[in-house]
Design a protein around this motif. Structure first.
Motif, short mmCIF file in Angstrom:
data_model
loop_
_atom_site.label_atom_id
_atom_site.label_comp_id
_atom_site.label_asym_id
_atom_site.label_seq_id
_atom_site.Cartn_x
_atom_site.Cartn_y
_atom_site.Cartn_z
N MET A 240 0.70 -2.81 -8.77
CA MET A 240 1.79 -2.86 -8.41
C MET A 240 2.70 -2.58 -9.37
O MET A 240 3.99 -1.79 -9.36
CB MET A 240 2.10 -4.07 -7.76
CG MET A 240 1.73 -4.31 -6.27
SD MET A 240 2.01 -2.75 -5.05
CE MET A 240 3.84 -3.06 -4.87
N GLN A 241 2.70 -3.18 -10.56
CA GLN A 241 3.57 -2.79 -11.64
C GLN A 241 3.70 -1.28 -12.13
O GLN A 241 4.53 -0.66 -12.25
CB GLN A 241 3.21 -3.47 -13.00
CG GLN A 241 3.56 -4.81 -13.24
CD GLN A 241 3.92 -5.41 -14.61
OE1 GLN A 241 4.69 -6.02 -14.93
NE2 GLN A 241 2.57 -5.32 -15.30
N ALA A 242 2.24 -0.52 -12.01
CA ALA A 242 2.31 0.80 -12.38
C ALA A 242 2.98 1.40 -11.25
O ALA A 242 3.66 2.57 -11.50
CB ALA A 242 1.00 1.29 -12.69
N ALA A 243 2.81 1.02 -9.99
CA ALA A 243 3.53 1.83 -8.94
C ALA A 243 4.76 1.79 -8.87
O ALA A 243 5.50 2.89 -8.78
CB ALA A 243 2.88 1.18 -7.60
N PHE B 80 0.79 -1.31 -0.02
CA PHE B 80 -0.02 -0.04 -0.05
C PHE B 80 0.86 1.35 -0.07
O PHE B 80 0.45 2.41 -0.75
CB PHE B 80 -1.08 -0.06 1.23
CG PHE B 80 -2.34 -1.07 0.80
CD1 PHE B 80 -3.03 -0.93 -0.22
CD2 PHE B 80 -2.22 -2.01 1.72
CE1 PHE B 80 -4.14 -1.89 -0.47
CE2 PHE B 80 -3.48 -2.97 1.70
CZ PHE B 80 -4.18 -2.68 0.44
N PRO B 81 2.05 1.45 0.75
CA PRO B 81 2.72 2.59 0.40
C PRO B 81 3.21 2.81 -0.79
O PRO B 81 3.00 4.02 -1.44
CB PRO B 81 3.94 2.30 1.42
CG PRO B 81 3.62 1.47 2.31
CD PRO B 81 2.66 0.32 1.68
N PHE B 82 3.54 1.89 -1.86
CA PHE B 82 3.67 2.15 -3.15
C PHE B 82 2.46 2.53 -3.69
O PHE B 82 2.59 3.31 -4.78
CB PHE B 82 4.35 0.69 -3.77
CG PHE B 82 5.82 0.42 -3.25
CD1 PHE B 82 6.66 1.37 -3.62
CD2 PHE B 82 5.96 -0.69 -2.60
CE1 PHE B 82 8.21 1.12 -2.83
CE2 PHE B 82 7.34 -0.98 -2.14
CZ PHE B 82 8.35 -0.23 -2.10
N VAL B 83 1.37 1.82 -3.52
CA VAL B 83 0.25 2.20 -4.09
C VAL B 83 -0.23 3.82 -3.90
O VAL B 83 -0.54 4.50 -4.99
CB VAL B 83 -0.93 1.24 -3.76
CG1 VAL B 83 -2.31 1.96 -4.20
CG2 VAL B 83 -0.63 0.17 -4.44
#
Length: 455
Positions: free
Chosen positions: A295-298, A274-277
């Protein structure tokens, strides 16, 4: 009753190896994929609290029961339940608990190999991006390509068979001894990186702040369902793993360690994802695509994101493998109990699982609109993969868990469980365990089963 039959003298080389293998089974994709997206869709902290409560009310008592039955009755789940029942003077038909788990696990592993293949595809693509600078993998494109899905499914299946064919010590234990420490180090490394993301504070608030307004009947049932699924009860694997456990081990303590460890991993997964999101400004409620698309997009939006993506998806692939290995080991144990060599059994089982898995592969492309049980109301809108999912997660596993709770709570007397588990007969822990199995667990699982049967 100790030192299970049907194990040919096989034992875990140590208590630590049992814990590593059992935790590896419990962790799997349930914690790294399913838990984060369910939390994202169901109110974050509200879902997390419900899940933790459900894990300890439902999951822990059943883990103790399954491991104890395995140690007493052996690594073959159906024979283990029957042996314990017969020793107690109960009907041998209680072996149906084991058969339900075996059928559920066989069907689960058939589609788990397809999903595990996704993780291999994403891990290999992420590594390829580092080497050649290619682009992210198109998840929709992968699902639409039956040949690619079949290839990755076969690769994941063969990886499992190669490990299990070597046996308990040379195969399962050695694989787990390598993958689980790597998994832990990778988790902690990604967590350290996530701590410094701008979205970490928001992610922690999302996961650990409880808003009663976000609690719904649907979120409660999803939390209960995932708690049951994530610790692996109802799949017969913990019976098999218990069958390799020595009589001197304290089952209650070991079960608590397994449940606590897998819960911590689930929370760590949320604190990593979630931090990356949030940092990338993406939606945490994306659902099943959270892991493979969001996650890939993040990662793509972050400096050094290609390295992060490679490490992350290798972690996911390892987690998938540590879980599936346990399902295959259970199948191998059944064959060995019947005098069938591992190589021969796994060859036949592997071929059958690959063939059944093709139904799941085609459910995402060529046969997406084929509904094999259209005339049955419960399965009316389900394609082949949907049917397997309903049969396993909504029927077989909850029913097996319900019967296990009734058997443990009402059929086997207190003094027998004291000997099986290693608790003093008058201990408060044993009394509390039996009370939970007699009332709350059956009631909750009846509601869960009823909800599943009503679609």
């Amino acid at each position: 009753m100790s030192g299970g039959a049907d194990t040919d003298g096989k034992r875990w080389s140590s208590r630590l190896m049992f814990l590593i293998a059992a935790i590896g089974f419990a962790v799997g994709l349930g914690n790294l994929w399913r838990f984060p997206y369910l939390a994202g869709q169901n109110g974050g902290g509200a879902f997390v609290l419900l899940y933790i409560v459900a894990v300890f009310i439902i999951g822990l008592p059943l883990v103790i029961a399954e491991v104890a039955v395995g140690r007493a009755g052996g690594a073959n789940p159906a024979r283990a339940w029957r042996k314990v029942a017969e020793i107690q003077g109960a009907s041998p038909w209680w072996s149906v608990i084991g058969y339900l788990g075996i059928v559920a696990s066989f069907l689960v592993v058939s589609f788990y190999c397809v999903i595990g293949g996704w993780t291999l595809a994403f891990a290999c693509n992420a590594v390829s991006m580092l080497a050649s600078g290619g682009g992210p993998l198109d998840f929709g494109g992968l699902l639409a390509d039956p040949l690619a899905l079949t290839g990755w499914q076969a690769a994941f299946l063969l990886a499992n068979l190669a490990i299990i064919r070597l046996g308990l010590e040379k195969g399962v234990e050695r694989a787990m001894a390598v993958m689980m420490p790597l998994l832990l180090v990778t988790l902690l490394g990604l967590l350290a990186f996530a701590l410094f993301q701008p979205g970490f504070a928001r992610a922690a608030t999302f996961l650990f702040s409880f808003d009663p307004a976000l609690v719904t009947w649907d979120s409660v049932m999803k939390a209960v369902g995932h708690a049951f699924f994530s610790v692996g009860v109802g799949a017969a694997v913990l019976v098999t793993y218990g069958g390799y456990l020595g009589p001197e081990e304290k089952i209650g303590r070991l079960a608590a360690i397994i449940v606590v460890a897998q819960t911590i991993v689930a929370l760590l997964a949320g604190l990593i994802i979630f931090p990356f999101v949030f940092t990338a400004g993406l939606d945490p409620s994306e659902g099943p695509t959270l892991l493979f698309v969001t996650m890939q997009a993040a990662f793509a939006a972050l400096p050094g994101g290609a390295w992060l993506a490679a490490v992350f998806f290798i972690l996911v692939a390892m987690a998938a493998l540590t879980s599936s290995i346990a399902l295959f080991e259970m199948l191998a144990a059944i064959g060995e109990a019947r005098g069938i060599a591992r190589g021969r059994l796994l060859g036949g089982a592997g071929a059958a699982l690959w063939a059944i898995g093709l139904g799941t592969v085609f459910s995402f492309n060529l046969a997406a609109d084929w509904h094999p049980l259209q005339r049955v109301p419960l399965f009316a809108g389900a394609n082949f993969f949907g049917v397997l999912d309903i049969v396993t997660s909504a029927i077989a596993m909850p029913l097996g868990g319900l019967l296990a709770a009734i058997f443990a709570g009402w059929i086997v007397p207190r003094e027998s469980w004291a000997a099986l588990i290693g608790w003093p007969q008058q201990s408060k822990a044993l009394g509390a365990w039996l009370l939970v199995l007699r009332v709350p667990v059956p009631l909750i699982l009846i509601v869960t089963l009823a909800r599943g049967l009503m679609g």
